[in-house]
Enzyme design. Structure first.
Site, mmCIF file in Angstrom:
data_model
loop_
_atom_site.group_PDB
_atom_site.id
_atom_site.type_symbol
_atom_site.label_atom_id
_atom_site.label_comp_id
_atom_site.label_asym_id
_atom_site.label_seq_id
_atom_site.Cartn_x
_atom_site.Cartn_y
_atom_site.Cartn_z
ATOM 1 C CD GLU A 298 -1.673 2.308 1.834
ATOM 2 O OE1 GLU A 298 -1.542 3.339 1.135
ATOM 3 O OE2 GLU A 298 -1.487 2.280 3.059
ATOM 4 C CB CYS B 127 -1.346 6.741 2.389
ATOM 5 S SG CYS B 127 -2.114 5.517 3.458
#
Length: 541
Positions: free
Chosen positions: A293, A327
């Site tokens: 990720e 993020c």
């Protein structure tokens, strides 16, 4: 060995404590913060049952007070990394053979330790070492980590229960074996929960792990290891090394027993890791699993039918909680011209109330960014926006690193939808806004979709249901986690499986069963009860 089909406790999301004035959790976390602030830890390498102090050390310093040393950690040499691999391989046989319910019990116990006796300590460590407010620490280091541990045990049993059909002649079974070799976990600074989950999820499925935490998360990583040790995790299942990331990675990825990588971090680094795996593919005993990720350039797009107060509150939360160092943080916003004056005024009023400083002062909403390199990067983009003809700093834009790495929540207004801060991931408290003509709603949706290489999170705000449906359809590839009338952050384990595509990663959805499936290698077993004794089939006559 115990016999039976065992049911694990039904997982329930851990309630978020308020830390309001006068609550016991507020006093407990502040006491733990002060205690850890005044103590220095010395963090060794964790290799098998050994705690190795190499003598080559670096200091740990809080981002909001970078001259204050709270501990040191020891750096590995190549020989230590090789030793960690061997420790993982040595531990593998016993760990693989341990019954699944015994592994489950370890991680369920770890969850309860964090929920109870370790809660204040792990939250305070995350506040101090990663400069999170108490609320951000609570939803991360306590609640999300507890949820990962509880729900992953539940997901594990769902995987094991997924079995093929059989009949009276044959019995078909699938066993979910751990990967053959070791897993390499690389974790980021920004979430204590992610730092624990990446090695723990692979270990829960029977794998052994070499874990490299971020240099800027070592302090709270120590508490994770304390919890796992008290919960009964055997030595060698999760081995921990610190130091030169290139040396550590090259050593691990050149080993024939490398079986998988579990990663959260930058897109560029993940692509480099993928390339190294490809370059070494003929070395490995198996095809490694690559799970990552990575980055995001997450959007908020607002329809003219949206509620202004909702837009303002969630834009500011999405962009500026934990200084935008998520993020999933909102970093580009598309507002309609008709609502912009009200949105701008709402932002102005709210930003004027935001306090910035140490997380020990629980009235602060903003604290420091993680380190000097991040600070300098953010400052460079803010200063550029102050001089570029197609941008202006509308709110914020000030900064100071004399005591800590403090950057004001900053809103940049641009007339160029492809301005650099609309496309570049900054990972800080900077939101760039583009104003579109109301009549251009459809083309603006396409603009949002086409602007970024990333596809992690995004949000639409609207009251008109047709427009919501239209946005969800046009932006179906633009975000792995899509939010309707909510900020694009705050995914909850078991409720919003998290991950994105494009340059944002492999979309293996942490917080769901999909992620755990990557850490097993199924074996199908067919058992025939009455075996034929003649090769001839009936069609032969």
């Amino acid at each position: 060995m115990l016999k039976g089909f065992f049911n694990v406790p039904k997982p329930v999301n851990e309630p978020v404590k308020s830390y309001a004035p006068g609550t016991p959790e507020r006093e407990a976390v502040l006491a733990a913060y002060r205690k850890q602030w005044n103590e220095k830890i010395d963090m060794p390498l964790y290799i098998g049952a050994e705690r190795i102090f190499t003598g080559a050390t670096r200091n740990m310093t809080p981002p909001h007070a970078h001259q204050h040393v709270v501990g040191t950690y020891h750096l590995a040499e190549k020989s230590h990394v090789e030793q960690a691999v061997q420790a993982a391989l040595n531990a593998r046989a016993a760990w693989v053979d341990l019954a699944w319910e015994q592994r489950a019990a370890i991680f369920l116990k770890a969850a309860e330790l964090i929920a109870g006796p370790y809660r204040a300590r792990i939250n305070a460590a995350t506040m101090m070492a990663q400069s999170k407010t108490v609320h951000q620490a609570e939803i991360d280091a306590a609640c999300e980590l507890i949820d990962f541990l509880r729900f992953n045990v539940h997901f594990m049993t769902q995987i094991y229960a997924d079995q093929p059909g059989s009949d009276s002649v044959i019995w078909n079974r699938v066993e979910y074996r751990p990967l053959e070799g070791f897993v390499y976990a690389i974790t980021p600074f920004n979430f204590t929960a992610i730092a624990a989950n990446l090695p723990a999820s692979a270990a829960m499925m029977g794998n052994t792990v070499v874990w490299k935490p971020s240099d800027h998360q070592v302090f709270s990583a120590k508490i994770i290891l304390d919890v796992f040790e008290e919960a009964g995790l055997p030595a060698g299942v999760i081995n921990v090394v610190f130091g030169d990331p290139v040396m550590i990675t090259d050593t691990l990825l050149s080993n024939p027993h490398f079986a998988g990588i579990h990663y959260t971090g930058s897109t560029f680094v993940f692509k480099e890791l993928w390339k190294k795996v490809g370059e070494n593919i003929h070395t490995y005993k198996t095809y490694p699993r690559i799970v990552g990720e990575t980055g995001g350039k997450d959007f908020i797009v607002v329809h003219p039918s949206a509620d202004v107060d909702q837009v303002v509150a969630n834009s500011l939360r999405g962009a500026f909680e934990f200084q935008g160092q998520k993020c999933s943080a909102a970093s580009r916003a598309y507002f309609p011209k008709s609502l912009w004056p009200a949105i701008q005024e709402g932002m102005k009023q709210s930003l004027a109330t935001m306090k910035m400083g140490s997380p020990e002062d629980l009235s602060n909403f903003i604290t420091a960014v993680i380190h000097e390199a991040s600070f300098d990067k953010l400052v460079s983009y803010i200063e550029r926006a102050k001089t570029d003809a197609d941008a202006e700093v509308l709110f914020g834009g000030n900064y100071d690193k004399s005591v800590g790495y403090f950057v004001e929540p900053t809103v940049i207004l641009t007339s160029n939808p492809h301005y650099v801060t609309m496309e570049t991931e900054l990972f800080g408290p900077v939101l760039t806004v583009y104003i579109y003509d109301d009549a251009n709603w459809e083309s603006t949706l396409q603009l949002v979709n086409d602007t970024s290489e990333y596809a992690l999170t995004g949000a639409v705000f609207a009251q008109d249901r047709y427009s919501i449906a239209q946005a969800a359809n046009v932006l179906k590839d633009a975000a792995g986690n899509f939010y309707i009338n909510d900020k694009p952050t705050g995914a909850v384990v078991g409720m919003q499986p998290f991950g994105g595509a494009r340059a944002s990663g492999t979309n293996d959805k942490a917080g769901s069963m999909q992620n755990l499936l990557r850490w097993v290698s199924p074996r199908t077993i067919k058992e025939t009860f009455v075996t034929p004794t003649d090769y001839r089939y009936p069609f032969l006559g």
